[in-house]
Design a protein around this motif. Structure first.
Motif, PDB file in Angstrom:
ATOM      1  N   GLU A 297      -6.231   3.488  68.314  1.00 21.79           N
ATOM      2  CA  GLU A 297      -4.993   4.222  68.579  1.00 21.79           C
ATOM      3  C   GLU A 297      -4.287   4.661  67.304  1.00 21.79           C
ATOM      4  O   GLU A 297      -3.458   5.573  67.332  1.00 21.79           O
ATOM      5  CB  GLU A 297      -4.057   3.364  69.424  1.00 21.79           C
ATOM      6  CG  GLU A 297      -4.593   3.090  70.830  1.00 21.79           C
ATOM      7  CD  GLU A 297      -3.770   2.073  71.576  1.00 21.79           C
ATOM      8  OE1 GLU A 297      -2.891   1.449  70.941  1.00 21.79           O
ATOM      9  OE2 GLU A 297      -4.001   1.889  72.783  1.00 21.79           O
ATOM     10  N   ALA A 298      -4.619   4.014  66.168  1.00 24.30           N
ATOM     11  CA  ALA A 298      -3.968   4.365  64.910  1.00 24.30           C
ATOM     12  C   ALA A 298      -4.579   5.591  64.258  1.00 24.30           C
ATOM     13  O   ALA A 298      -3.925   6.240  63.426  1.00 24.30           O
ATOM     14  CB  ALA A 298      -4.030   3.181  63.939  1.00 24.30           C
ATOM     15  N   VAL A 299      -5.817   5.926  64.638  1.00 20.46           N
ATOM     16  CA  VAL A 299      -6.514   7.021  63.969  1.00 20.46           C
ATOM     17  C   VAL A 299      -5.737   8.329  64.085  1.00 20.46           C
ATOM     18  O   VAL A 299      -5.619   9.095  63.115  1.00 20.46           O
ATOM     19  CB  VAL A 299      -7.935   7.180  64.556  1.00 20.46           C
ATOM     20  CG1 VAL A 299      -8.610   8.431  63.986  1.00 20.46           C
ATOM     21  CG2 VAL A 299      -8.778   5.944  64.241  1.00 20.46           C
ATOM     22  N   ALA A 300      -5.174   8.583  65.257  1.00 21.86           N
ATOM     23  CA  ALA A 300      -4.448   9.839  65.465  1.00 21.86           C
ATOM     24  C   ALA A 300      -3.187   9.934  64.615  1.00 21.86           C
ATOM     25  O   ALA A 300      -2.667  11.035  64.402  1.00 21.86           O
ATOM     26  CB  ALA A 300      -4.085   9.994  66.939  1.00 21.86           C
ATOM     27  N   ARG A 301      -2.676   8.804  64.115  1.00 19.26           N
ATOM     28  CA  ARG A 301      -1.440   8.805  63.332  1.00 19.26           C
ATOM     29  C   ARG A 301      -1.690   8.851  61.831  1.00 19.26           C
ATOM     30  O   ARG A 301      -0.743   8.922  61.046  1.00 19.26           O
ATOM     31  CB  ARG A 301      -0.616   7.541  63.641  1.00 19.26           C
ATOM     32  CG  ARG A 301      -0.420   7.236  65.116  1.00 19.26           C
ATOM     33  CD  ARG A 301       0.354   8.326  65.822  1.00 19.26           C
ATOM     34  NE  ARG A 301       1.736   8.423  65.368  1.00 19.26           N
ATOM     35  CZ  ARG A 301       2.574   9.374  65.763  1.00 19.26           C
ATOM     36  NH1 ARG A 301       2.172  10.308  66.595  1.00 19.26           N
ATOM     37  NH2 ARG A 301       3.820   9.388  65.317  1.00 19.26           N
ATOM     38  N   LEU A 302      -2.945   8.817  61.414  1.00 19.97           N
ATOM     39  CA  LEU A 302      -3.258   8.848  59.985  1.00 19.97           C
ATOM     40  C   LEU A 302      -2.727  10.133  59.353  1.00 19.97           C
ATOM     41  O   LEU A 302      -2.916  11.232  59.875  1.00 19.97           O
ATOM     42  CB  LEU A 302      -4.769   8.760  59.771  1.00 19.97           C
ATOM     43  CG  LEU A 302      -5.415   7.400  60.024  1.00 19.97           C
ATOM     44  CD1 LEU A 302      -6.933   7.513  59.961  1.00 19.97           C
ATOM     45  CD2 LEU A 302      -4.918   6.371  59.012  1.00 19.97           C
ATOM     46  N   GLY A 303      -2.047   9.980  58.221  1.00 23.17           N
ATOM     47  CA  GLY A 303      -1.515  11.132  57.506  1.00 23.17           C
ATOM     48  C   GLY A 303      -0.269  11.740  58.128  1.00 23.17           C
ATOM     49  O   GLY A 303       0.263  12.719  57.621  1.00 23.17           O
ATOM     50  N   HIS A 304       0.202  11.146  59.223  1.00 24.71           N
ATOM     51  CA  HIS A 304       1.372  11.673  59.929  1.00 24.71           C
ATOM     52  C   HIS A 304       2.621  10.953  59.428  1.00 24.71           C
ATOM     53  O   HIS A 304       2.775   9.758  59.643  1.00 24.71           O
ATOM     54  CB  HIS A 304       1.198  11.454  61.434  1.00 24.71           C
ATOM     55  CG  HIS A 304       2.325  11.987  62.261  1.00 24.71           C
ATOM     56  ND1 HIS A 304       2.425  13.314  62.624  1.00 24.71           N
ATOM     57  CD2 HIS A 304       3.410  11.376  62.793  1.00 24.71           C
ATOM     58  CE1 HIS A 304       3.503  13.498  63.351  1.00 24.71           C
ATOM     59  NE2 HIS A 304       4.132  12.343  63.478  1.00 24.71           N
ATOM     60  N   VAL A 305       3.514  11.662  58.747  1.00 20.32           N
ATOM     61  CA  VAL A 305       4.758  11.087  58.234  1.00 20.32           C
ATOM     62  C   VAL A 305       5.921  11.744  58.973  1.00 20.32           C
ATOM     63  O   VAL A 305       6.349  12.851  58.622  1.00 20.32           O
ATOM     64  CB  VAL A 305       4.900  11.290  56.716  1.00 20.32           C
ATOM     65  CG1 VAL A 305       6.156  10.590  56.199  1.00 20.32           C
ATOM     66  CG2 VAL A 305       3.663  10.794  55.983  1.00 20.32           C
TER      67      VAL A 305
END
Length: 317
Positions: free
Chosen positions: A279-287
């Motif tokens: 579930e964390a993969v989609a949030r990578l690089g998202h600030v």
């Protein structure tokens, strides 16, 4: 002698935000009533002068009595699963139905205004240009998010629909980011649990994800401001302090505050390779950039710095 002070119902008085909200209301001179699912837990409610009644979000019983004579309702309680449920409806249904149930009881009792605790989860978990979020944004409940995230957006939408279709009471919504700050008892919020895990060494390495932070005392303050301010009715208010931070920045703030915690961060490749972090993969690089000008300009809200909040969290633990 008649007591003309406003009577405020806070749902979920044994919870982290609920407890701090009760503390703030009492300091401001309000009378407070709160709900618990089981009166056996009444002793967990902070402050002896609070009236405690039994009411469960999953049943109608108790809500008429809970809202009787109440001026304002702060609906803080919401189910938060310790792990992902087998069926998303185990979280979504009670969140949605509980919110509608509280609003219906408030309407029948003639409550002036309900302030609903929603979440940034209802705002910022669908992609938008430049990752900037305001109160105009909504998470798409059809997106493949966790049951908790979907429950927050579905419950908040149900609240607005209920007020539009049935009329009254006035509704204001608070959408806080991750809530940190001093603890009042042994029960920790999920956000504070992250700090505890770092302090205990249970988080030897952190993920490269970013999140917003708000102090629990400032979140309580915003609820109380939205409760009575004339311009708060019919509005949502994002609650976050400063810019979003990463878990690594959280660890560094704790280190600078004198605590020994790990400052080792996973790489993006390691996150992608770990099935447990799917579930964390989609949030990578998202600030996420969380715009809180509305709460500041309309309600005069002034949150404290993130560094102060996190240091106070660790100190209280």
């Amino acid at each position: 002698m008649n007591d003309n002070r406003a009577l405020v119902l806070v749902t979920g008085g044994t919870g982290y935000l609920g407890g701090h909200t009760i503390t703030r209301l009492l300091a401001d001179g309000h009378r407070v009533r709160t709900t618990v699912r089981d009166l056996g837990r009444a002793a967990e409610v902070p402050h002896d002068e609070v009236e405690v009644v039994a009411a469960d979000l999953g049943a109608d019983d108790g809500w008429a009595a809970a809202t009787e004579g109440v001026d304002y309702v702060l609906h803080v309680a919401s189910p938060f699963p310790p792990s992902s449920p087998a069926d998303d409806d185990e979280v979504i249904r009670p969140a949605r139905e509980g919110t509608v149930r509280v609003l219906a009881a408030a309407r029948e009792a003639g409550v002036r205004r309900v302030v609903l605790t929603s979440s940034f989860a209802a705002v910022g978990y669908s992609a938008v240009p430049r990752a900037e979020y305001t109160e105009a944004d909504w998470t798409d409940p059809a997106d493949p998010n966790t049951a908790y995230i979907r429950s927050k957006v579905i419950a908040e939408r149900a609240a607005w629909d209920q007020v539009r279709s049935a009329g009254g009471p006035e509704l204001a919504v608070i959408n806080p980011a991750g809530i940190f700050g001093p603890v009042l008892g042994g029960r920790l919020s999920s956000s504070v649990g992250l700090v505890r895990a770092m302090l205990d060494g249970a988080m030897p390495v952190v993920s490269p994800l970013h999140f917003g932070v708000v102090d629990v005392r400032d979140a309580a303050d915003l609820h109380v401001r939205a409760m009575t301010h004339p311009r708060a009715a019919g509005e949502r208010f994002l609650a976050a302090a400063g810019r979003s931070i990463s878990f690594l920045e959280l660890a560094r703030i704790l280190t600078e505050s004198g605590y020994e915690v790990s400052t080792e961060e996973l790489t993006a490749e390691q996150v992608r390779a770990d099935p447990a972090m799917r579930e964390a993969v989609a949030r990578l690089g998202h600030v996420p950039v969380i715009r809180t000008g509305k709460a500041r300009d309309v309600l005069g809200w002034r949150p404290r710095p993130v560094e102060e909040t996190l240091a106070d969290t660790a100190r209280s633990l």
